[in-house]
Design a protein around this motif. Structure first.
Motif, PDB file in Angstrom:
ATOM      1  N   LEU A   1      10.801   0.406   1.743  1.00  0.00           N
ATOM      2  CA  LEU A   1      10.173   0.179   2.726  1.00  0.00           C
ATOM      3  C   LEU A   1      10.677  -1.326   3.418  1.00  0.00           C
ATOM      4  CD1 LEU A   1       6.607   1.688   1.752  1.00  0.00           C
ATOM      5  CD2 LEU A   1       8.311   2.563   3.517  1.00  0.00           C
TER       6      LEU A   1
ATOM      7  N   ARG B   1       0.930  -1.391   0.042  1.00  0.00           N
ATOM      8  CA  ARG B   1       0.004   0.058   0.045  1.00  0.00           C
ATOM      9  C   ARG B   1       0.977   1.293  -0.032  1.00  0.00           C
ATOM     10  NH1 ARG B   1      -2.145  -2.781   4.487  1.00  0.00           N
ATOM     11  NH2 ARG B   1      -1.478  -1.049   5.977  1.00  0.00           N
ATOM     12  N   GLY B   2       2.154   1.173   0.047  1.00  0.00           N
ATOM     13  CA  GLY B   2       2.904   2.167   0.219  1.00  0.00           C
ATOM     14  C   GLY B   2       2.794   3.042   1.580  1.00  0.00           C
ATOM     15  N   ASP B   3       2.277   2.603   2.657  1.00  0.00           N
ATOM     16  CA  ASP B   3       1.565   3.320   3.858  1.00  0.00           C
ATOM     17  C   ASP B   3       2.932   3.781   4.840  1.00  0.00           C
ATOM     18  OD1 ASP B   3       0.401   4.345   5.873  1.00  0.00           O
ATOM     19  OD2 ASP B   3      -1.206   2.884   5.847  1.00  0.00           O
ATOM     20  N   SER B   4       3.693   4.456   4.282  1.00  0.00           N
ATOM     21  CA  SER B   4       5.021   4.808   4.678  1.00  0.00           C
ATOM     22  C   SER B   4       4.786   5.389   6.280  1.00  0.00           C
ATOM     23  CB  SER B   4       5.820   5.798   4.048  1.00  0.00           C
ATOM     24  OG  SER B   4       5.125   7.078   3.775  1.00  0.00           O
ATOM     25  N   SER B   5       4.005   6.215   6.643  1.00  0.00           N
ATOM     26  CA  SER B   5       3.651   6.705   7.775  1.00  0.00           C
ATOM     27  C   SER B   5       3.117   5.433   8.778  1.00  0.00           C
ATOM     28  CB  SER B   5       2.430   7.533   7.911  1.00  0.00           C
ATOM     29  OG  SER B   5       1.346   7.213   7.333  1.00  0.00           O
TER      30      SER B   5
ATOM     31  N   ASN C   1      10.361   5.846   2.689  1.00  0.00           N
ATOM     32  CA  ASN C   1       9.522   6.652   1.679  1.00  0.00           C
ATOM     33  C   ASN C   1       8.600   5.974   0.905  1.00  0.00           C
ATOM     34  OD1 ASN C   1      11.039   5.131  -0.293  1.00  0.00           O
ATOM     35  ND2 ASN C   1      12.851   6.428  -0.260  1.00  0.00           N
ATOM     36  N   ASN C   2       7.940   6.349  -0.091  1.00  0.00           N
ATOM     37  CA  ASN C   2       7.056   5.589  -1.001  1.00  0.00           C
ATOM     38  C   ASN C   2       7.332   4.625  -1.610  1.00  0.00           C
ATOM     39  OD1 ASN C   2       7.897   7.147  -2.940  1.00  0.00           O
ATOM     40  ND2 ASN C   2       5.883   8.010  -3.329  1.00  0.00           N
ATOM     41  N   ASP C   3       8.738   4.103  -1.655  1.00  0.00           N
ATOM     42  CA  ASP C   3       9.248   3.085  -2.541  1.00  0.00           C
ATOM     43  C   ASP C   3       9.230   1.848  -1.727  1.00  0.00           C
ATOM     44  OD1 ASP C   3      10.873   1.242  -3.985  1.00  0.00           O
ATOM     45  OD2 ASP C   3      12.320   2.835  -4.413  1.00  0.00           O
TER      46      ASP C   3
END
Length: 277
Positions: A254, A187-191, A248-250
């Protein structure tokens, strides 16, 4: 010029004249003698209800000038119980309430290996209830007319082995956080992943301190303090930093961050086992 030790002792003597205040303890960097000219001075005001906050407020104005105020107990939240942010003789001085009966209770729980992290503004990991006896263990008593604080301090300066065992057993959560963080990669859920890794680092830091028999009472500097412990995983702080730097969003980055954290959890588990032998 910073308030001297004599100034602080005189101040503590005035504070214990307030009904409800049983003793005053110097905490933070000033107690550890690691303070700088920019450091605040933290004074723990140990009390039993009812605490005469009206008289305490009058004393705050006498010492800090017009507009200085103190809170009611609980006004700042459930675990940072209240107090006042003052300037005395130009220096920042924090008065922090500590309910002495709660300190006794938290110590009893710690002796039996029971603890929790509690939600509190300003504490993203949560306040560990064992921080109450830990603060007293690490602090310097300035005023203690009845001797109750000194008697309790002698006890809490010996880190309880059941609490050490419980903190190390709590590493199950760090392993769990690795698993749920991996599910967020696609999901690219970096937070969310950053949040998982923050808590993971905190759980590991507390486990390492517990295994070393040392109190850790705050998130600030926790990773650096854990990395400096004899027997801690090699380059603990640097590897935690590397994990966060990769977020980051990569998805590849991650995954790298989580892999670094997963290795640290395994090594922390082994390190704690060796330290407790």
């Amino acid at each position: 010029m910073a308030l001297s030790d004599a100034d602080l002792t005189e101040l503590a003597g005035r504070l214990v004249t307030v009904p409800g205040v049983l003793g005053v303890v110097l905490g933070g960097s000033r107690a550890r003698r690691t303070h700088t000219p920019e450091s605040d001075t933290d004074l723990g005001l140990y009390y039993r209800a009812p605490l005469d906050t009206a008289r305490l407020g009058e004393l705050a104005e006498e010492l800090g000038g017009a507009g200085s105020r103190v809170t009611a107990p609980g006004e700042w939240g459930p675990w940072v119980d209240g107090g006042g942010w003052l300037r005395i003789a130009g220096d920042p001085v924090d008065w922090l309430y500590r309910d002495l009966d709660r300190v006794h209770h938290c110590w009893s729980e710690a002796e039996h290996g029971r603890y929790e992290f509690h939600a509190q503004a300003g504490h993203p990991l949560g306040v560990p209830d064992f921080s109450y006896p830990g603060e007293l263990a690490l602090g310097r008593i300035l005023a203690d007319p009845t001797g109750e604080l000194a008697a309790l301090q002698r006890r809490v300066r010996v880190f309880p082995r059941p609490l050490a065992d419980a903190l190390v057993a709590g590493l199950w959560e760090a392993d769990f956080l690795v698993g749920i963080a991996r599910k967020a990669v696609t999901r690219g859920d970096s937070s969310y992943i950053a949040g998982c890794l923050f808590r993971l680092a905190g759980v590991c830091a507390h486990a390492l301190h517990g295994a070393a028999g040392q109190w850790l009472i705050n998130e600030k500097g926790a990773v650096a303090s854990a990395g400096a412990l004899p027997g801690a995983p090699k380059s603990f702080q640097g590897r935690v930093d590397a994990a966060f730097a990769a977020i980051n969003n990569d998805p590849l980055h991650l995954t790298l961050a989580i892999d670094i954290a997963a290795d640290l959890v395994l090594e922390t588990t082994d390190a704690c086992a060796m330290m407790l032998r």
